[in-house]
Design a protein around this motif. Structure first.
Motif, PDB file in Angstrom:
ATOM      1  N   GLN A   1      49.698   0.170  14.726  1.00 51.95           N
ATOM      2  CA  GLN A   1      49.290   1.571  14.672  1.00 51.95           C
ATOM      3  C   GLN A   1      50.504   2.451  14.436  1.00 51.95           C
ATOM      4  OE1 GLN A   1      47.080   2.694  18.192  1.00 51.95           O
ATOM      5  NE2 GLN A   1      46.006   4.303  17.104  1.00 51.95           N
TER       6      GLN A   1
ATOM      7  N   LYS B   1      47.497   7.644  13.309  1.00 53.91           N
ATOM      8  CA  LYS B   1      46.650   6.782  12.471  1.00 53.91           C
ATOM      9  C   LYS B   1      45.785   5.880  13.354  1.00 53.91           C
ATOM     10  CE  LYS B   1      48.520   7.774   8.350  1.00 53.91           C
ATOM     11  NZ  LYS B   1      49.343   6.827   7.593  1.00 53.91           N
TER      12      LYS B   1
ATOM     13  N   ALA C   1      44.639  -9.664   8.046  1.00 46.09           N
ATOM     14  CA  ALA C   1      44.488  -8.563   7.104  1.00 46.09           C
ATOM     15  C   ALA C   1      44.972  -9.036   5.735  1.00 46.09           C
ATOM     16  CB  ALA C   1      45.318  -7.368   7.569  1.00 46.09           C
TER      17      ALA C   1
ATOM     18  N   ARG D   1      44.020   2.273  14.551  1.00 44.07           N
ATOM     19  CA  ARG D   1      44.453   0.885  14.687  1.00 44.07           C
ATOM     20  C   ARG D   1      44.122   0.117  13.416  1.00 44.07           C
ATOM     21  NH1 ARG D   1      41.902  -0.975  20.524  1.00 44.07           N
ATOM     22  NH2 ARG D   1      43.015   0.515  21.832  1.00 44.07           N
ATOM     23  N   GLU D   2      45.046  -0.726  13.017  1.00 50.21           N
ATOM     24  CA  GLU D   2      44.811  -1.601  11.871  1.00 50.21           C
ATOM     25  C   GLU D   2      44.924  -3.039  12.355  1.00 50.21           C
ATOM     26  OE1 GLU D   2      47.895  -1.523   8.976  1.00 50.21           O
ATOM     27  OE2 GLU D   2      46.820  -2.786   7.548  1.00 50.21           O
TER      28      GLU D   2
END
Length: 125
Positions: free
Chosen positions: A36, A40, A57, A42-43
């Motif tokens: 993160q 922004k 990812a 959370r990815e």
């Protein structure tokens, strides 16, 4: 109750490698890492469930590897060929429920019930 404590973050230059760790206590079905940046969302970066399914990812596929040592109670994220876009606060996360697998948690990083404080990874060009 699952407790999580990350370590191993730091600063590297483009192309470098880093391994971050998460010491955990208690059982969890799925564990993972998300990153993160300030302001922004959370990815999800990587997730691994207790049935051995791992998911990543697209941006880190082939560069990052998630693994879990259940004897030492440590979750790892080995990161190679790091890029400035990989910069962020990396947090370890866990959930007890077997209803969802690693792929689901990868896409829904908000779904974890337990989250660590994070460790900063900075990649400079």
């Amino acid at each position: 109750e699952v407790e999580l404590e990350e370590s191993g973050g730091g600063s590297v230059t483009t192309g470098g490698s880093l391994r971050i760790s998460c010491k955990f206590s208690g059982y969890s079905y799925c564990m993972g890492w998300f990153r993160q940046l300030p302001g922004k969302e959370r990815e999800g970066v990587a997730a691994l469930d207790d049935d051995g399914r791992a998911d990543y990812a697209d941006s880190v596929q082939g560069r990052f590897t998630i693994s879990r040592d259940n004897t030492a109670n440590i979750l790892y994220l080995q990161m190679t060929t790091l890029e400035p876009e990989d910069t962020g606060m990396y947090s370890c996360a866990a959930d007890l429920s077997p209803l969802y697998d690693a792929t689901w948690y990868m896409k829904n990083a908000w779904g974890y019930n337990y989250v660590g404080r994070g460790t900063q990874v900075t990649v400079s060009s």
